[in-house]
Design a protein around this motif. Sequence first.
Motif: not given
Length: 326
Positions: A134-135, A138, A208, A211
């Motif tokens: 997710p990072s 992002a 999570l 996000t």
Amino acid sequence: MNLSIVIPVYNEEESLPHLHAALCTALAALPHAWEVIYVNDGSRDRSMQVLERLALEDPQHVCVVEFRRNFGQTTAIAAGIDHAQGEVIVFLDADLQNDPADIPMLLEKLQEGYDVVSGWRKSREDNALTRNLPSHIANWLISNVTGVHLHDYGCTLKAYRREVITGFRLYGEMHRFIPVYASAVGAKIYEMPVRHHARKFGKSKYGLERTIKVVLDLIAVQFLTRYAAKPIYLFGGGGFLMGILGALGMVFLLARKLLFEIDILTSPIFTLSVLLTLLGFQTILLGLIAELLVRTYHESQQKPTYTVRKVIRAGQEEKSAQAPLL
Ligand code: UDP
Ligand code: MG
């Protein structure tokens, strides 16, 4: 050069003594005066007792700010900035995931003339699926949308010249966007890889759900840095586009009626065109209201619409003190 290290602390009792020792080792060799500001963000463990002990043992370097309750990492960082006295401010996590030994390297780069030196956890020691993936997404999104090209916004370890971070206030979860704000204020940014370690003590405070917040923050930041002074360009642009599409639809329907005798009112294009025209009109009106709000926003707080690095008058350099831009 004076140096302030700002560290947000939330339930990190085991890490703190190791962290402070590592900081002292890393900074002892440097010629600069330094202080470390621990902001205890309403910890529920014995973090505060540990910090009070550190403040007693090392009064020359330690400043502790204790919140009355947990306000979140961003607010803790903002309080750290407010209490920092150094010309250079470095942010660091309390959990030993960032390595204080990297600080001298960041400072060296800063002295080459950069305003921000941003840490990049190139080989990151977190869960690949729930954190790193997710990072990555992002970071890719923020980098492309804002045009401030960094690989790692989420890494706390970053060094800033004071002038470029006192130009705005931090809200919500926006600490990862500090480089974007700094860039909006006119900062020169450099990114360099830093070490990253797995968490040894305690556990991460995030999951999570962060996000979603990041994406919403991105929209807000983008609006503020690009359009805060001229919202009609955003609303008006969208409104115009919708209005033109609506008008084109109408022209098409009219032409079809005249040439081929096809009914206007029963076509779905008619509904769409009316909708687009009305929405376009509404959006432009919204833009005008936003323009009124922006004037109140800037003028009631004497916010400038620009930032100045320095002024030279009568051969003398003046540092201009300025109210925050954002
Ligand atoms: N933190 C804080 N307040 C909070 C959550 C976290 O001050 O409400 C601090 C925490 O103590 C740590 C830093 O922010 O020093 C980063 O938190 P964490 O390590 O949990 O985040 P991660 O590294 O997992 O992204
Ligand atoms: Mg961490």
